[in-house]
Scaffold this motif. Sequence first.
Motif, mmCIF file in Angstrom:
data_model
loop_
_atom_site.group_PDB
_atom_site.id
_atom_site.type_symbol
_atom_site.label_atom_id
_atom_site.label_comp_id
_atom_site.label_asym_id
_atom_site.label_seq_id
_atom_site.Cartn_x
_atom_site.Cartn_y
_atom_site.Cartn_z
ATOM 1 N N LEU A 177 0.820 -1.208 0.000
ATOM 2 C CA LEU A 177 0.000 0.000 0.000
ATOM 3 C C LEU A 177 0.852 1.257 0.000
ATOM 4 C CD1 LEU A 177 -2.959 1.051 0.251
ATOM 5 C CD2 LEU A 177 -2.618 1.031 2.735
ATOM 6 N N ALA A 178 0.409 2.245 -0.761
ATOM 7 C CA ALA A 178 1.029 3.569 -0.741
ATOM 8 C C ALA A 178 0.584 4.315 0.520
ATOM 9 C CB ALA A 178 0.647 4.332 -2.008
ATOM 10 N N ASN A 179 0.474 5.609 0.482
ATOM 11 C CA ASN A 179 0.116 6.417 1.650
ATOM 12 C C ASN A 179 -1.378 6.731 1.617
ATOM 13 O OD1 ASN A 179 2.940 7.406 2.881
ATOM 14 N ND2 ASN A 179 3.082 7.344 0.658
ATOM 15 N N PRO A 180 -2.189 6.028 2.435
ATOM 16 C CA PRO A 180 -3.622 6.290 2.425
ATOM 17 C C PRO A 180 -3.967 7.522 3.256
ATOM 18 C CG PRO A 180 -3.136 4.590 4.015
ATOM 19 C CD PRO A 180 -1.821 4.944 3.352
ATOM 20 N N TYR A 181 -5.025 8.203 2.862
ATOM 21 C CA TYR A 181 -5.512 9.346 3.637
ATOM 22 C C TYR A 181 -7.017 9.413 3.465
ATOM 23 C CZ TYR A 181 -6.242 11.937 -0.719
ATOM 24 O OH TYR A 181 -6.701 12.333 -1.948
ATOM 25 N N GLY A 182 -7.683 10.109 4.377
ATOM 26 C CA GLY A 182 -9.126 10.259 4.232
ATOM 27 C C GLY A 182 -9.852 10.267 5.556
ATOM 28 N N LYS A 183 -11.143 10.023 5.508
ATOM 29 C CA LYS A 183 -12.011 10.156 6.674
ATOM 30 C C LYS A 183 -11.567 9.225 7.797
ATOM 31 C CE LYS A 183 -15.502 6.903 4.884
ATOM 32 N NZ LYS A 183 -14.790 6.487 3.679
ATOM 33 N N ILE B 258 -6.495 10.683 11.876
ATOM 34 C CA ILE B 258 -6.267 11.799 12.798
ATOM 35 C C ILE B 258 -4.802 12.199 12.901
ATOM 36 C CG2 ILE B 258 -8.312 11.256 14.159
ATOM 37 C CD1 ILE B 258 -6.533 9.870 16.191
ATOM 38 N N GLY B 259 -3.911 11.454 12.233
ATOM 39 C CA GLY B 259 -2.504 11.843 12.229
ATOM 40 C C GLY B 259 -1.779 11.577 13.531
ATOM 41 N N LYS B 260 -2.219 10.566 14.298
ATOM 42 C CA LYS B 260 -1.557 10.274 15.561
ATOM 43 C C LYS B 260 -0.241 9.548 15.311
ATOM 44 C CE LYS B 260 -3.920 5.866 16.397
ATOM 45 N NZ LYS B 260 -4.753 5.100 17.341
ATOM 46 N N ASN B 261 0.643 9.597 16.288
ATOM 47 C CA ASN B 261 1.951 8.938 16.237
ATOM 48 C C ASN B 261 2.781 9.369 15.029
ATOM 49 O OD1 ASN B 261 1.237 7.407 18.537
ATOM 50 N ND2 ASN B 261 0.266 5.845 17.261
ATOM 51 N N GLY B 262 2.523 10.588 14.546
ATOM 52 C CA GLY B 262 3.316 11.096 13.441
ATOM 53 C C GLY B 262 2.970 10.515 12.095
ATOM 54 N N GLN B 263 1.889 9.722 12.017
ATOM 55 C CA GLN B 263 1.480 9.117 10.755
ATOM 56 C C GLN B 263 0.377 9.946 10.114
ATOM 57 O OE1 GLN B 263 0.766 4.893 12.061
ATOM 58 N NE2 GLN B 263 1.985 4.484 10.245
#
Length: 319
Positions: free
Chosen positions: A183-189, A192-197
């Motif tokens: 998998l590439a870098n998923p984003y979306g609903k 929350i961006g926790k742990n620097g991810q």
Amino acid sequence: MYRHLDDSNIKSKGCVSVNVLVLGGSGFIGSNLCETLVQLGHHVKIMDRSMKKTDFNFTQIEFIEADFTQIEDFKPILQGIDIIYHLISTTVPATSNVNKIYDISSNVCSTIQLLDACVQTGVKKIIFLSSGGTIYGQTEVNLIPEEHPTNPICSYGIQKLTIEKYLYYYNHEYGLDYHIIRLANPYGKGQIGKNGQGVIPIFIRKIMNNEEIQIWGDGSTTRDYIYIDDATQALCMLLEYKGDCKLYNLGSGQGVSLLDIVNCISEVVNIQAKIRFMEARSIDVKSNVLDISKITKELHWEPRKKLKDGIYQMYLDIK
């Protein structure tokens, strides 16, 4: 967190309901995947070390609260399960090198115990979420195919690659079917961006709050970003896939730099970003963009959400 997903790209006539176990199902990717699986009519069981049942709108989902690394016998959990989605990783790329022994033991050894139990209980297939961003290491090609050499430069990528090899071994030795998704870098609903991810939700919040963004390197680092709905659609389509292909890249097939991300967010939220450039990290490859021609051909799937549209949707969700 959830909304109805009506997309003919993942629906097929005569779809057969199966019993699915999602390891790590309460996380960002897992919760979105479970939403789609339930809407398709599958019976879903989630195993995660912590979860809030109120986060899910589906009473059909069964929850098992357990620590993947502490389970001595997976067989009771696997009874009646047809297919497993293995989404769990105990580490992230940025921290995996800090304790390499833990990274390997908690991920690889625990997965081997799981695979043994799969063979013993008759699980039909395991779908493993690997890492398209760390498996290949430094590359010199614009689009990375699945056949590209694998030379990960962080422990996280090494343990993912090791698990891939064990899946091949268990298929060869015991006939356990599998699919690997790099998998590439998923984003979306729900991200929350926790742990620097999740640079996109992190950047959105910081720009909205007029806070400084830290970028490692000069901002030219290029990655492949895929909207979560597109990713979960492809994952669900693997349930019915009958072909011989076992390994897929999954991404958008488009490269986007960190500065491109920042500029796009600034345009969407109409706020100028404040950026502080940091010294580049040794764990970061310069460019990582996946060739997705194989999964597009085999599954008749393609990513639909454009980056700016996805960022705008996340902005609305956060706002």
